[in-house]
Design an enzyme around this catalytic site. Structure first.
Site, PDB file in Angstrom:
ATOM      1  N   VAL A 171       0.854  -1.194   0.000  1.00 20.89           N
ATOM      2  CA  VAL A 171       0.000   0.000   0.000  1.00 20.89           C
ATOM      3  C   VAL A 171       0.889   1.244   0.000  1.00 20.89           C
ATOM      4  O   VAL A 171       1.934   1.271   0.668  1.00 20.89           O
ATOM      5  CB  VAL A 171      -0.922  -0.015   1.248  1.00 20.89           C
ATOM      6  CG1 VAL A 171      -1.665   1.300   1.392  1.00 20.89           C
ATOM      7  CG2 VAL A 171      -1.908  -1.168   1.155  1.00 20.89           C
ATOM      8  N   GLY A 172       0.443   2.266  -0.741  1.00 21.67           N
ATOM      9  CA  GLY A 172       1.197   3.537  -0.777  1.00 21.67           C
ATOM     10  C   GLY A 172       2.580   3.313  -1.370  1.00 21.67           C
ATOM     11  O   GLY A 172       2.751   2.579  -2.341  1.00 21.67           O
ATOM     12  N   TYR A 182      17.356 -10.878  18.253  1.00 18.56           N
ATOM     13  CA  TYR A 182      17.135 -11.381  19.627  1.00 18.56           C
ATOM     14  C   TYR A 182      17.359 -12.879  19.712  1.00 18.56           C
ATOM     15  O   TYR A 182      16.868 -13.540  20.619  1.00 18.56           O
ATOM     16  CB  TYR A 182      15.713 -10.996  20.099  1.00 18.56           C
ATOM     17  CG  TYR A 182      15.554  -9.504  20.164  1.00 18.56           C
ATOM     18  CD1 TYR A 182      16.089  -8.779  21.218  1.00 18.56           C
ATOM     19  CD2 TYR A 182      14.930  -8.812  19.135  1.00 18.56           C
ATOM     20  CE1 TYR A 182      15.996  -7.398  21.258  1.00 18.56           C
ATOM     21  CE2 TYR A 182      14.835  -7.432  19.157  1.00 18.56           C
ATOM     22  CZ  TYR A 182      15.365  -6.740  20.227  1.00 18.56           C
ATOM     23  OH  TYR A 182      15.278  -5.373  20.257  1.00 18.56           O
ATOM     24  N   ASP A 217       6.061  -9.482   4.953  1.00 19.05           N
ATOM     25  CA  ASP A 217       6.236  -8.067   4.635  1.00 19.05           C
ATOM     26  C   ASP A 217       6.725  -7.991   3.196  1.00 19.05           C
ATOM     27  O   ASP A 217       7.530  -8.822   2.767  1.00 19.05           O
ATOM     28  CB  ASP A 217       7.313  -7.445   5.533  1.00 19.05           C
ATOM     29  CG  ASP A 217       6.720  -6.930   6.840  1.00 19.05           C
ATOM     30  OD1 ASP A 217       5.604  -7.330   7.182  1.00 19.05           O
ATOM     31  OD2 ASP A 217       7.413  -6.134   7.513  1.00 19.05           O
ATOM     32  N   GLU A 240       3.818  -6.482  15.856  1.00 20.24           N
ATOM     33  CA  GLU A 240       4.784  -7.503  16.266  1.00 20.24           C
ATOM     34  C   GLU A 240       4.598  -7.846  17.758  1.00 20.24           C
ATOM     35  O   GLU A 240       4.780  -8.989  18.166  1.00 20.24           O
ATOM     36  CB  GLU A 240       6.209  -7.019  16.004  1.00 20.24           C
ATOM     37  CG  GLU A 240       7.233  -8.120  16.048  1.00 20.24           C
ATOM     38  CD  GLU A 240       8.575  -7.673  15.477  1.00 20.24           C
ATOM     39  OE1 GLU A 240       8.857  -7.985  14.311  1.00 20.24           O
ATOM     40  OE2 GLU A 240       9.325  -7.000  16.204  1.00 20.24           O
ATOM     41  N   ASP A 298       8.615  -5.675   1.992  1.00 17.98           N
ATOM     42  CA  ASP A 298       9.965  -5.088   1.878  1.00 17.98           C
ATOM     43  C   ASP A 298      11.035  -6.148   2.140  1.00 17.98           C
ATOM     44  O   ASP A 298      11.993  -5.918   2.884  1.00 17.98           O
ATOM     45  CB  ASP A 298      10.124  -3.878   2.817  1.00 17.98           C
ATOM     46  CG  ASP A 298       9.888  -4.203   4.276  1.00 17.98           C
ATOM     47  OD1 ASP A 298       9.293  -5.265   4.567  1.00 17.98           O
ATOM     48  OD2 ASP A 298      10.306  -3.407   5.137  1.00 17.98           O
ATOM     49  N   TYR A 358       4.974   1.544  -0.525  1.00 22.36           N
ATOM     50  CA  TYR A 358       5.536   0.180  -0.460  1.00 22.36           C
ATOM     51  C   TYR A 358       5.312  -0.616  -1.736  1.00 22.36           C
ATOM     52  O   TYR A 358       5.874  -1.696  -1.896  1.00 22.36           O
ATOM     53  CB  TYR A 358       4.968  -0.579   0.742  1.00 22.36           C
ATOM     54  CG  TYR A 358       5.695  -0.249   2.036  1.00 22.36           C
ATOM     55  CD1 TYR A 358       5.573   1.011   2.610  1.00 22.36           C
ATOM     56  CD2 TYR A 358       6.504  -1.187   2.659  1.00 22.36           C
ATOM     57  CE1 TYR A 358       6.245   1.327   3.767  1.00 22.36           C
ATOM     58  CE2 TYR A 358       7.182  -0.876   3.828  1.00 22.36           C
ATOM     59  CZ  TYR A 358       7.047   0.378   4.377  1.00 22.36           C
ATOM     60  OH  TYR A 358       7.723   0.692   5.517  1.00 22.36           O
ATOM     61  N   HIS A 385      13.328 -13.637  15.459  1.00 25.89           N
ATOM     62  CA  HIS A 385      13.854 -12.301  15.163  1.00 25.89           C
ATOM     63  C   HIS A 385      15.375 -12.368  15.269  1.00 25.89           C
ATOM     64  O   HIS A 385      15.913 -12.742  16.316  1.00 25.89           O
ATOM     65  CB  HIS A 385      13.293 -11.331  16.204  1.00 25.89           C
ATOM     66  CG  HIS A 385      13.503  -9.893  15.892  1.00 25.89           C
ATOM     67  ND1 HIS A 385      14.753  -9.343  15.761  1.00 25.89           N
ATOM     68  CD2 HIS A 385      12.623  -8.884  15.689  1.00 25.89           C
ATOM     69  CE1 HIS A 385      14.621  -8.049  15.499  1.00 25.89           C
ATOM     70  NE2 HIS A 385      13.345  -7.749  15.449  1.00 25.89           N
ATOM     71  N   PRO A 386      16.104 -12.030  14.172  1.00 29.96           N
ATOM     72  CA  PRO A 386      17.553 -12.254  14.209  1.00 29.96           C
ATOM     73  C   PRO A 386      18.274 -11.462  15.297  1.00 29.96           C
ATOM     74  O   PRO A 386      19.292 -11.912  15.817  1.00 29.96           O
ATOM     75  CB  PRO A 386      18.013 -11.804  12.811  1.00 29.96           C
ATOM     76  CG  PRO A 386      16.936 -10.905  12.313  1.00 29.96           C
ATOM     77  CD  PRO A 386      15.660 -11.399  12.911  1.00 29.96           C
TER      78      PRO A 386
HETATM   79  N1  UDP Z   1       3.034  -1.622   4.480  1.00 37.21           N
HETATM   80  C1  UDP Z   1       2.504  -1.060   3.316  1.00 37.21           C
HETATM   81  N2  UDP Z   1       2.411   0.295   3.236  1.00 37.21           N
HETATM   82  C2  UDP Z   1       2.831   1.123   4.239  1.00 37.21           C
HETATM   83  C3  UDP Z   1       3.374   0.545   5.388  1.00 37.21           C
HETATM   84  C4  UDP Z   1       3.466  -0.828   5.473  1.00 37.21           C
HETATM   85  O1  UDP Z   1       2.128  -1.774   2.384  1.00 37.21           O
HETATM   86  O2  UDP Z   1       2.721   2.345   4.088  1.00 37.21           O
HETATM   87  C5  UDP Z   1       3.086  -3.098   4.589  1.00 37.21           C
HETATM   88  C6  UDP Z   1       4.256  -3.676   3.812  1.00 37.21           C
HETATM   89  O3  UDP Z   1       3.941  -4.985   3.402  1.00 37.21           O
HETATM   90  C7  UDP Z   1       5.317  -3.672   4.874  1.00 37.21           C
HETATM   91  C8  UDP Z   1       4.522  -4.127   6.091  1.00 37.21           C
HETATM   92  O4  UDP Z   1       3.259  -3.479   5.928  1.00 37.21           O
HETATM   93  O5  UDP Z   1       6.380  -4.545   4.548  1.00 37.21           O
HETATM   94  C9  UDP Z   1       5.140  -3.738   7.428  1.00 37.21           C
HETATM   95  O6  UDP Z   1       5.653  -2.436   7.390  1.00 37.21           O
HETATM   96  P1  UDP Z   1       7.209  -2.172   7.612  1.00 37.21           P
HETATM   97  O7  UDP Z   1       7.966  -3.130   6.760  1.00 37.21           O
HETATM   98  O8  UDP Z   1       7.493  -0.728   7.424  1.00 37.21           O
HETATM   99  O9  UDP Z   1       7.317  -2.542   9.160  1.00 37.21           O
HETATM  100  P2  UDP Z   1       8.524  -3.180   9.980  1.00 37.21           P
HETATM  101  O10 UDP Z   1       9.184  -4.210   9.155  1.00 37.21           O
HETATM  102  O11 UDP Z   1       9.436  -2.036  10.269  1.00 37.21           O
HETATM  103  O12 UDP Z   1       7.850  -3.730  11.177  1.00 37.21           O
HETATM  104 MN    MN Z   2       9.191  -4.935   7.093  1.00 30.85          MN
END
Ligand code: UDP
Ligand code: MN
Length: 337
Positions: free
Chosen positions: A100-101, A214, A189, A281, A191, A103, A211-212
């Site tokens: 979304v947005g 920890y 996620d 989380e 990213d 990402y 979680h790597p």
């Molecule tokens: N995400 C998205 N748009 C946003 C923020 C988050 O699509 O504006 C989704 C995306 O899949 C992202 C996940 O939500 O990978 C978690 O967000 P982020 O990776 O920033 O969180 P973190 O890994 O830091 O917990």
């Molecule tokens: Mn992420």
């Protein structure tokens, strides 16, 4: 028979038996003190290592958690056995992400790398929850047996709002669509990038990734939510491991229950004006304290470059977003950030 120690006038007469007992006691005490100095003795409280696959240049790679769930390293014999076993079965897997947005720009790298490494040779449905379906027109080229499902979601400005809604969006997509189409579902996620093979060794009833940062941290120092006002609160005497929200999954029914409960906890907190520090989380970890995963993925499956991440035999999934955050906080940069 008695022996006289003239060198130590304080010691009068000792029998050979008393001397022998004293030596045994002293060596026992010495061994106990030496054990206390070994860091491994701390870890032994968390991990069980029935079939150690530890290499000299890597962190320890225990094969099971303390409650007997397999701890997955892709190169282990146990993983190989599971891959062989699953090659005889017929099943379908869903991989679900939100884009979304801004990402949305991660999407092509995520999908391309998943096609190369995620459950290759296995039927997979990608569920892409996005406010920008045009990004998937024309659809990316996918391998045989692999399908794309675009799930339109309305734009939700601001990550805070999305963080509250994400579990709910995942739950309704599983409920309305995925559970009719796939057996297992993984939430990821966007990213992230798959760097090396992720095979059927990851499949199980309820699967979470360590979680790597920890990995080796003692339970009392894990970053659970500690505020008693939040429904995500984990008490000092609770918990085993800290899991990342980057990748978790399992049978559809299990992931549906997880996402529904987490979504409820988030909404209940929100109604009271409360929010856990690590957002979803924290709620995920609360859930997994109550319902321990039946299969735990090692940091090979959720890794990023950080001074405190363990060395792993193979980096299979890397979080680009968290890697950038970690590099930034250490005053470094990389091409991608
Ligand atoms: N995400 C998205 N748009 C946003 C923020 C988050 O699509 O504006 C989704 C995306 O899949 C992202 C996940 O939500 O990978 C978690 O967000 P982020 O990776 O920033 O969180 P973190 O890994 O830091 O917990
Ligand atoms: Mn992420």
């Amino acid at each position: 028979m008695a022996v006289q120690f003239r060198l130590f006038p304080g010691l009068n007469r000792l029998t050979w038996r008393q001397l022998f007992l004293a030596c045994v006691l002293l060596s026992g005490l010495l061994m106990y003190l030496l054990r206390l100095r070994q860091p491994a003795s701390i870890r032994a409280a968390f991990w069980s290592n029935r079939a150690s696959e530890q290499g000299p240049s890597h962190s320890h790679t225990p094969s099971h958690t303390s409650w007997g769930a397999p701890l997955v390293w892709g190169g282990s014999e146990a993983s190989q056995r599971q891959r062989v076993e699953f090659s005889q079965r017929s099943f379908r897997v869903g991989l679900m992400v939100l884009a979304v947005g801004r990402y949305v720009h991660y999407l092509s790298r995520f999908l391309q790398s998943a096609e190369q490494h995620f459950l290759t040779g296995t039927p997979v449905n990608y569920y892409i929850l996005t406010d920008n379906p045009n990004k998937l027109v024309p659809p990316p080229e996918l391998g045989e047996g692999r399908d794309l499902r675009v799930v339109p979601v309305t734009e939700i400005p601001g990550w805070e709002h999305l963080a509250r809604r994400r579990m709910d969006l995942l739950a309704s997509t599983i409920d309305n669509q995925a559970q009719q189409e796939v057996d297992y579902v993984f939430c990821a996620d966007v990213d992230q990038e798959f760097l090396n093979p992720v095979g059927t060794e990851i499949l199980g009833k309820l699967v979470a990734s360590l979680h790597p940062e920890y990995y080796d941290v003692p339970v009392p120092n894990l970053p659970y939510e500690r505020s008693s006002e939040s429904r995500a609160c984990v008490l000092d005497e609770e918990g085993d491991h800290y899991y990342t929200s980057e990748l978790y999954g399992g049978l559809c029914s299990e992931v549906l229950a997880l996402t529904k409960v987490c979504s409820q906890l988030i909404l209940q907190d929100r109604a009271m004006g409360v929010e856990a520090q690590r957002l979803e989380e924290s709620y995920l970890n609360r859930y997994l304290v109550d319902k321990r995963p039946t299969r735990v993925l090692s940091p090979e499956y959720s890794w990023w470059d950080s001074p405190v991440a363990p060395k792993v035999p193979q980096k299979r999934v890397v979080s680009l977003g968290r890697q950038c955050a970690s590099l930034r906080s250490h005053g470094k940069s990389s091409m991608f950030c």
